[in-house]
Design an enzyme around this catalytic site. Structure first.
Site, PDB file in Angstrom:
ATOM      1  N   ASP A  44       0.840  -1.195   0.000  1.00 33.02           N
ATOM      2  CA  ASP A  44       0.000   0.000   0.000  1.00 33.02           C
ATOM      3  C   ASP A  44       0.878   1.250   0.000  1.00 33.02           C
ATOM      4  O   ASP A  44       1.699   1.447   0.895  1.00 33.02           O
ATOM      5  CB  ASP A  44      -0.898  -0.010   1.241  1.00 33.02           C
ATOM      6  N   TYR A  49       2.822  10.029  -0.286  1.00 27.79           N
ATOM      7  CA  TYR A  49       3.935   9.409   0.435  1.00 27.79           C
ATOM      8  C   TYR A  49       5.268   9.724  -0.253  1.00 27.79           C
ATOM      9  O   TYR A  49       6.324   9.642   0.373  1.00 27.79           O
ATOM     10  CB  TYR A  49       3.772   7.898   0.526  1.00 27.79           C
ATOM     11  N   LYS A  74      -3.076   6.019  -4.020  1.00 26.90           N
ATOM     12  CA  LYS A  74      -4.177   6.907  -3.671  1.00 26.90           C
ATOM     13  C   LYS A  74      -4.049   8.262  -4.363  1.00 26.90           C
ATOM     14  O   LYS A  74      -2.931   8.758  -4.559  1.00 26.90           O
ATOM     15  CB  LYS A  74      -4.217   7.128  -2.145  1.00 26.90           C
ATOM     16  N   HIS A 107      -7.830   9.713  -1.246  1.00 24.38           N
ATOM     17  CA  HIS A 107      -7.124   9.667   0.038  1.00 24.38           C
ATOM     18  C   HIS A 107      -7.917  10.323   1.177  1.00 24.38           C
ATOM     19  O   HIS A 107      -7.973   9.786   2.282  1.00 24.38           O
ATOM     20  CB  HIS A 107      -5.765  10.347  -0.115  1.00 24.38           C
TER      21      HIS A 107
END
Length: 278
Positions: A44, A49, A74, A107
């Site tokens: 994931d 990120y 996401k 998200h």
């Protein structure tokens, strides 16, 4: 690896390797590579990120075939628009170095920049995701951090209902009403921060349950998620912890243990998506 089956028939491994707060580069690459090596086949990540490139490289370099790895990313808060979301999906595919992702999520439901028109923003992004799904760029679509009213608003315009909702679920934060709503709508709950961002390790109750079961606090917390029907996404950069977090399929918590873990105190709660500052 055991699997859940999503509402569209896609199978998803019951535990995933989370990569939140793992920096792009050697650390992200090495942690994902080790996770894939020791038995994870579900990873994931997310646009925000900033580690999609390293995650993708670790997947490409692994001994596993692409079709044997379940990959999630996401859509971030600045892409709540049909055209922006459409472009960002292709950008993620390029960074990850793949032709498709197995799961794509919105998200957050109500980011600060679109707080006065969040419903329209979600509808636009969702339309782009539905198209990507139909085009085979995505095998399943869902959301993250959506509460019941966000889901109900999305249902008003969605052609395809979300197959997943990824929220903060951990012992002490069971979000029972939201869980019941999602289950009634055939939406699988994924548990991010299933260890309560580490706060569970200070719980005497969790320590007692762990000792009684001959397991670690992390292992009983992850087992709690499985017995609730959730899909936990533990994150670690430590090889030993990455491995031990998988060792949760050979025991079962009693109903009494689950009830104790439900009500422990001091665990981080779900952030209110309607008041976030991002």
């Amino acid at each position: 690896m055991e699997h859940y089956t999503l509402s569209n028939g896609v199978q998803i491994p019951k535990i995933g390797f989370g990569t939140w707060q793992i920096p792009d580069g050697e650390e992200a690459y090495n942690s994902v590579a080790h996770a894939l090596k020791v038995g994870y086949n579900h990873v994931d990540t997310a646009q925000i990120y900033g580690n999609e490139v390293s995650v993708g490289k670790a997947i490409a370099d692994s001994d596993l075939a692409r079709e044997d790895i379940f990959l999630t990313t996401k859509v971030w808060n600045d892409k709540h628009d049909y055209d922006l979301a459409k472009a960002s999906i292709d950008e993620s595919l390029e960074k990850l170095g793949v032709d498709y992702v197995d799961l794509l999520l919105i998200h957050w439901p109500n980011p600060k920049p679109i707080r006065d028109h969040w419903k329209e923003g979600n509808a636009g992004a969702w339309k782009a995701m539905e198209e990507a799904y139909k085009e085979g760029k995505v095998r399943a679509i869902g959301v993250s951090n959506f509460m019941q009213h966000h889901l109900e608003a999305l249902f008003e315009t969605a052609e395809i209902k979300p197959q997943v909702n990824q929220v903060l679920l951990a012992p002490g934060c069971p979000q029972e009403e939201l869980v019941a709503f999602c289950e009634a709508n055939d939406i699988l709950l994924e548990a991010y921060s299933p260890l309560g961002t580490g706060t569970i390790f200070s719980s005497d109750v969790a320590k007692e349950v762990a000792e009684a079961n001959g397991k670690s606090v992390a292992q009983v917390a992850l087992r709690w998620s499985l017995q609730k029907g959730f899909l936990p996404l533990p994150k670690s950069v430590t090889p030993k912890n990455i491995e031990s977090n998988l060792d949760i399929f050979d025991f079962e918590l009693s109903a009494e243990d689950v009830a104790k873990l439900d009500t422990i105190e001091g665990v981080k709660a779900q952030t209110d998506p309607d008041t976030t500052n991002f």
